[in-house]
Motif scaffolding. Structure first.
Motif, PDB file in Angstrom:
ATOM      1  N   GLY A 260       0.810  -1.215   0.000  1.00  0.00           N
ATOM      2  CA  GLY A 260       0.000   0.000   0.000  1.00  0.00           C
ATOM      3  C   GLY A 260       0.841   1.261   0.000  1.00  0.00           C
ATOM      4  N   ALA A 261       1.916   1.268   0.784  1.00  0.00           N
ATOM      5  CA  ALA A 261       2.768   2.450   0.880  1.00  0.00           C
ATOM      6  C   ALA A 261       3.519   2.710  -0.426  1.00  0.00           C
ATOM      7  CB  ALA A 261       3.761   2.276   2.034  1.00  0.00           C
ATOM      8  N   ILE A 262       4.050   1.669  -1.048  1.00  0.00           N
ATOM      9  CA  ILE A 262       4.820   1.835  -2.283  1.00  0.00           C
ATOM     10  C   ILE A 262       3.937   2.358  -3.408  1.00  0.00           C
ATOM     11  CG2 ILE A 262       6.056   0.582  -4.101  1.00  0.00           C
ATOM     12  CD1 ILE A 262       7.172  -1.238  -1.898  1.00  0.00           C
ATOM     13  N   LEU A 263       2.772   1.770  -3.580  1.00  0.00           N
ATOM     14  CA  LEU A 263       1.897   2.192  -4.677  1.00  0.00           C
ATOM     15  C   LEU A 263       1.438   3.639  -4.495  1.00  0.00           C
ATOM     16  CD1 LEU A 263      -0.242  -1.027  -5.285  1.00  0.00           C
ATOM     17  CD2 LEU A 263       1.622  -0.115  -6.691  1.00  0.00           C
TER      18      LEU A 263
ATOM     19  N   PHE B 133       2.364   4.334   7.463  1.00  0.00           N
ATOM     20  CA  PHE B 133       1.502   4.131   8.617  1.00  0.00           C
ATOM     21  C   PHE B 133       0.107   3.675   8.193  1.00  0.00           C
ATOM     22  CE2 PHE B 133       4.134   7.702  10.643  1.00  0.00           C
ATOM     23  CZ  PHE B 133       5.122   6.801  10.996  1.00  0.00           C
ATOM     24  N   GLY B 134      -0.407   4.296   7.115  1.00  0.00           N
ATOM     25  CA  GLY B 134      -1.726   3.902   6.641  1.00  0.00           C
ATOM     26  C   GLY B 134      -1.767   2.461   6.193  1.00  0.00           C
ATOM     27  N   GLY B 135      -0.765   2.049   5.397  1.00  0.00           N
ATOM     28  CA  GLY B 135      -0.705   0.660   4.964  1.00  0.00           C
ATOM     29  C   GLY B 135      -0.585  -0.301   6.131  1.00  0.00           C
TER      30      GLY B 135
ATOM     31  N   GLY C 101      -4.021  -0.373   8.072  1.00  0.00           N
ATOM     32  CA  GLY C 101      -5.043  -1.082   7.310  1.00  0.00           C
ATOM     33  C   GLY C 101      -4.810  -2.580   7.278  1.00  0.00           C
ATOM     34  N   ALA C 102      -3.570  -3.001   7.051  1.00  0.00           N
ATOM     35  CA  ALA C 102      -3.257  -4.426   7.003  1.00  0.00           C
ATOM     36  C   ALA C 102      -3.448  -5.077   8.370  1.00  0.00           C
ATOM     37  CB  ALA C 102      -1.829  -4.628   6.519  1.00  0.00           C
ATOM     38  N   ALA C 103      -3.051  -4.387   9.443  1.00  0.00           N
ATOM     39  CA  ALA C 103      -3.189  -4.944  10.788  1.00  0.00           C
ATOM     40  C   ALA C 103      -4.652  -5.104  11.176  1.00  0.00           C
ATOM     41  CB  ALA C 103      -2.462  -4.064  11.799  1.00  0.00           C
ATOM     42  N   VAL C 104      -5.462  -4.114  10.837  1.00  0.00           N
ATOM     43  CA  VAL C 104      -6.896  -4.197  11.156  1.00  0.00           C
ATOM     44  C   VAL C 104      -7.545  -5.341  10.388  1.00  0.00           C
ATOM     45  CG1 VAL C 104      -9.100  -3.000  10.906  1.00  0.00           C
ATOM     46  CG2 VAL C 104      -7.107  -1.778  11.798  1.00  0.00           C
ATOM     47  N   MET C 105      -7.192  -5.510   9.114  1.00  0.00           N
ATOM     48  CA  MET C 105      -7.734  -6.607   8.332  1.00  0.00           C
ATOM     49  C   MET C 105      -7.300  -7.955   8.899  1.00  0.00           C
ATOM     50  SD  MET C 105      -9.549  -7.796   5.879  1.00  0.00           S
ATOM     51  CE  MET C 105     -10.001  -6.283   5.023  1.00  0.00           C
TER      52      MET C 105
ATOM     53  N   ALA D  56      -3.715   4.531   1.463  1.00  0.00           N
ATOM     54  CA  ALA D  56      -2.730   3.476   1.682  1.00  0.00           C
ATOM     55  C   ALA D  56      -3.287   2.386   2.592  1.00  0.00           C
ATOM     56  CB  ALA D  56      -1.459   4.065   2.291  1.00  0.00           C
ATOM     57  N   GLY D  57      -4.130   2.791   3.552  1.00  0.00           N
ATOM     58  CA  GLY D  57      -4.745   1.806   4.438  1.00  0.00           C
ATOM     59  C   GLY D  57      -5.674   0.852   3.702  1.00  0.00           C
ATOM     60  N   LEU D  58      -6.454   1.384   2.766  1.00  0.00           N
ATOM     61  CA  LEU D  58      -7.359   0.530   1.991  1.00  0.00           C
ATOM     62  C   LEU D  58      -6.583  -0.451   1.115  1.00  0.00           C
ATOM     63  CD1 LEU D  58     -10.121   3.089   0.924  1.00  0.00           C
ATOM     64  CD2 LEU D  58     -10.365   1.157   2.513  1.00  0.00           C
TER      65      LEU D  58
END
Length: 419
Positions: free
Chosen positions: A88-91, A110-112, A115-119, A321-323
């Motif tokens: 997410g962060a790279i894209l 941080f957003g990536g 988002g990944a941790a919550v999922m 990035a989180g999404l």
């Protein structure tokens, strides 16, 4: 390192790729104003910034500790979560680089990660208090503090330099400020390495903890510090020319005193936050300082259309990035084939963005000092604050343009022209 699995090795390489994109994405933070005022040539500026980024990576590990043991709960965290977060962060970094917007690589990471941790494990896997105090609040405060500091520093600089009376003194003063800019740009680069390289160190350390290589709360190993510093330095040396163009002349037109004030203010804010362990965005700090310096000069103009686009990008960074990180984690939860699909999507997406960028490439030759910019960029800004000509000046100008001297004749200097 003998316990590192294939998946963990992929995550480490992906983290270094993110660090590389962070380098060329954030080169503008340190060098855009130095290049735009002509203090350094573009290639020289990015080479200097790359070396100091590498040095800065060895100065502290406080921010790395914040990331590796503060934002996300390490207990039960899967290595695949780190991989999804990095995707997410790279894209997001590549997308904002393509459109020339100086968004925050830190917040993309941080957003990536969130988002990944919550999922993966739900909201309980995120330390909300740490996110608020060490990510969100600094994100709001940093550009404001840096901007106000740069605005006050610029006004003080022009007040002190108000005794300049002639062109020779002005040129000498500008030369001195350009020398100061080189020093302050070096300080920003050092601060960038101290702050941003540590973020990748923290991510790799977190991955090593999830893989059982390190115990929770461990400091980054020396080889992690070396790799992270080298990756961000290489990315910096490439130069993110699209973003440098935006920061150097897209937000405002800077003179050497303003550039010096902006860089010094930004460096102070970044180094202070690194010492306190606040993982703020160097992009937001430097952008705020540039706008503050632009407003600090009498008649200075900030291009609010560009600034608004930048603000929107800042606001979208964490959720976007989180999404992407959450979607990537949803795939990696399916097993090995999911990890392979995510890796393929990352490569395909990065390749597509690069191909689009080749349609209108931007290189170091497109990043010219402010004095060499095409007519219209600076002229329009000056015209907006220049007083209109007096009636006498307008009459004289009309006479000179409507009654030109006959071609091929010379006027006797001792005799006045008669009409």
């Amino acid at each position: 390192m003998e316990h590192i699995t294939l998946l963990l090795a992929i995550v480490i390489v992906t983290a270094l790729v993110f660090d590389f994109t962070n380098g060329f994405h954030d080169t503008a933070n340190a060098m855009a104003t130095t290049i735009s005022t002509g203090a350094l040539r573009p290639k020289t500026a990015v080479a200097m910034s790359a070396v100091l980024n590498l040095v800065g990576a060895f100065l502290s590990v406080e921010v790395a500790k914040t990331i590796s043991g503060g934002i996300i709960n390490e207990d039960g965290l899967r290595t695949e979560v780190i991989f999804a977060a990095l995707v997410g962060a790279i894209l997001w970094n590549l997308l904002t680089w393509l459109v020339g917007l100086p968004s925050s690589s830190s917040h993309a990471l941080f957003g990536g990660l969130i988002g990944a941790a919550v999922m993966s494990a739900g909201w309980s896997s995120v330390n909300g208090g740490t996110v608020v105090t060490k990510v969100l609040l600094p994100a709001l405060a940093a550009p404001i503090v840096a901007g106000l500091a740069a605005l006050l520093a610029t006004r003080l600089t022009y007040r002190i330099g108000g005794k300049v009376r002639n062109d020779a003194q002005e040129k000498a003063t500008a030369k001195g400020y350009r020398a100061g800019q080189i020093a302050s740009a070096g300080l920003v680069s050092l601060a960038h390495g101290t702050n941003d390289a540590q973020k990748t160190m923290g991510i790799i350390t977190l991955a090593l903890v999830t893989g059982g290589v390190l115990h929770p709360g461990a400091n980054p190993p020396v080889w992690v510090i070396v790799c992270a510093g080298t990756a961000i330095a290489l990315g910096t040396y490439l130069g993110g020319w699209r973003i440098i163009r935006t920061m150097g002349s897209g937000l405002t037109d800077l003179k050497p005193p303003q550039g010096f004030a902006a860089q010094t203010s930004a460096a102070t804010v970044i180094l202070a936050s690194s010492h306190l362990g606040f993982s703020l965005s160097t992009t937001q700090s430097c952008s705020g300082a540039v706008m503050g310096a632009g407003l600090g000069r009498q008649g200075g103009v900030v291009r609010w259309s560009t600034a608004t686009r930048m603000f929107v990008a800042w606001g979208l960074t964490l959720p976007a990035a989180g999404l992407v990180g959450a979607g990537a984690e949803l795939l990696t939860k399916q097993g090995t084939w999911g990890v392979v699909v995510v890796a393929a999507l990352l490569v395909a997406g990065s390749g597509a963005i690069w191909l689009v960028s080749r349609r209108k490439p931007v290189g170091h030759g497109d990043v010219a000092p402010a004095e060499a910019e095409p007519v219209g960029v600076i002229t329009t800004a000056i015209a907006a604050v220049s007083p209109p000509p007096t009636a006498a000046q307008a009459t004289a100008q009309n006479l000179m343009t409507t009654i030109p001297a006959p071609a091929g004749t010379t006027q006797d200097p001792a005799r006045p022209a008669t009409v």
